[in-house]
Design an enzyme around this catalytic site. Sequence first.
Site, PDB file in Angstrom:
ATOM      1  N   ASP A 139      63.630  69.358 -12.021  1.00 24.96           N
ATOM      2  CA  ASP A 139      64.595  68.703 -11.131  1.00 24.96           C
ATOM      3  C   ASP A 139      65.894  68.393 -11.859  1.00 24.96           C
ATOM      4  OD1 ASP A 139      63.016  68.745  -8.829  1.00 24.96           O
ATOM      5  OD2 ASP A 139      61.952  66.923  -9.402  1.00 24.96           O
ATOM      6  N   SER A 175      61.472  72.956  -7.440  1.00 24.07           N
ATOM      7  CA  SER A 175      61.594  73.066  -8.891  1.00 24.07           C
ATOM      8  C   SER A 175      60.476  73.884  -9.518  1.00 24.07           C
ATOM      9  CB  SER A 175      61.617  71.666  -9.523  1.00 24.07           C
ATOM     10  OG  SER A 175      60.419  70.961  -9.260  1.00 24.07           O
ATOM     11  N   HIS A 176      59.473  74.291  -8.722  1.00 20.11           N
ATOM     12  CA  HIS A 176      58.355  75.052  -9.272  1.00 20.11           C
ATOM     13  C   HIS A 176      58.073  76.339  -8.499  1.00 20.11           C
ATOM     14  CE1 HIS A 176      57.688  71.111 -11.109  1.00 20.11           C
ATOM     15  NE2 HIS A 176      57.090  71.774 -12.071  1.00 20.11           N
TER      16      HIS A 176
END
Length: 335
Positions: free
Chosen positions: A187, A46-47
Site C-alpha cells: 500500500d 496491493s496483492h
Amino acid sequence: MSQERIPFDELVSLLTQVFRRHGTSETAADVLARNCASAQRDGSDSHGVFRMPGYLSTLASGWVDGHAQPVVEDCAPGFVAVDAGNGFAQPALEAGRELLLEKVRQNGIALMAIRNSHHFAALWPDVEPFARQGLVALALVNSMACVVPAGGRKPLFGTNPISFAAPRTGHDPLVFDLATSAIAHGDVQIAAKEGKTLPEGYGVDADGQPTCDPEKILDGGALLPFGGYKGSALSMMVELMAAALTGGNFSFEFDWSGHPGAKTPWTGELLIVIDPARGAGSNFADRTETLVQAMVGAGQTRQPGDRRYRQRAESQRLGVAITAADLAYLKGLLD
C-alpha cells in the site's frame, strides 16, 4: 484511468501463461496465477496484478527457484514441515495440504511449518479454504526488514501479517488478514505510485524522522508497527513462529544484494489448523455467528472479510476489474 472487466478464469489462464513463460513450473504457475487473480478479483489491489512486475523481476534475477520441488516431511502426529526449496510458499502449502488435513482430522489440530520459502501475496487465501471445510485456521508469515521495532532506530521486522479464518453458519467464513506494521508495504508502494501522502504515524525517513511521504519511507526509510509496543510485540511473535519455529530466515537474515531485481522475502510461514468439532466446539460455526450478531448489535456493521466478499460477488457478476494498461502489460509479456 480506463478500466476493463475480464472473466476470472480468463485472468487465471493469462497469468498462468505469464508465469510459465517467465520461469516457473506448471504447478507453481497454476497456484500463483490463481492466488494473484483471486486477490485482484476480491479488490486486494496491493496483492493482485500490481505484484506481477515484482514476481517477474525476482524470477529473472535468479533469487527464487520457480521450478523448486517442495519436500513434505511428516514430523509428528500434529506436525507437518515443508522445505519449499527456495521456491514460493503457495506451492509448498499445496504440496503439504493433504497431509495437514489428514492430521487435523485425526488429531483435532495440526500445524504446517514452511521454510526456505518466498511469500509475496495476500495471506487470507492461505486460510479461507480451511474455514470453508469447517476448520479454524491461523497463518503467520514474516518478510523483509522494513519495520522499526517500537523504540528502535533501524528496520528489523517485516510487515509480518497474521491471517485468521473461522466458519460461520449461513455465511461466508469470517476472515481477516492484517499486517503488524501500520500499513502494508504494498500500500505504501501504491501511494507512492499515485503521488499520495500517508497518515501520520505510518513511517519514518532515512534519518529516522517521522514522515508522511511514501517515497521517503521506501527510499531508505521504514514503516512503524501499528499500536506502538503492542504491534511490535505481535511482529516479534511472528518472527519467532514463522522463522525460528519453521527453520526459515528472520526478516533481517537474508541478503539479496547479489540479485538485482529481487523483491520476494526469503523467510518462512506457519499455519495452524484446528477441527472445532473434536471437542465442545462442535457448534463452532453457530457460535461464530452468535458473536458476529452481537458485534452487529454493538454497532459494528462491517465484519472482517465483508469488503472482499462484496467485491468478489461483483467480479463474478461483471468480471474482474483491471486497468486497460495492466491488461495490456500482461498480454505484452506473452509476445
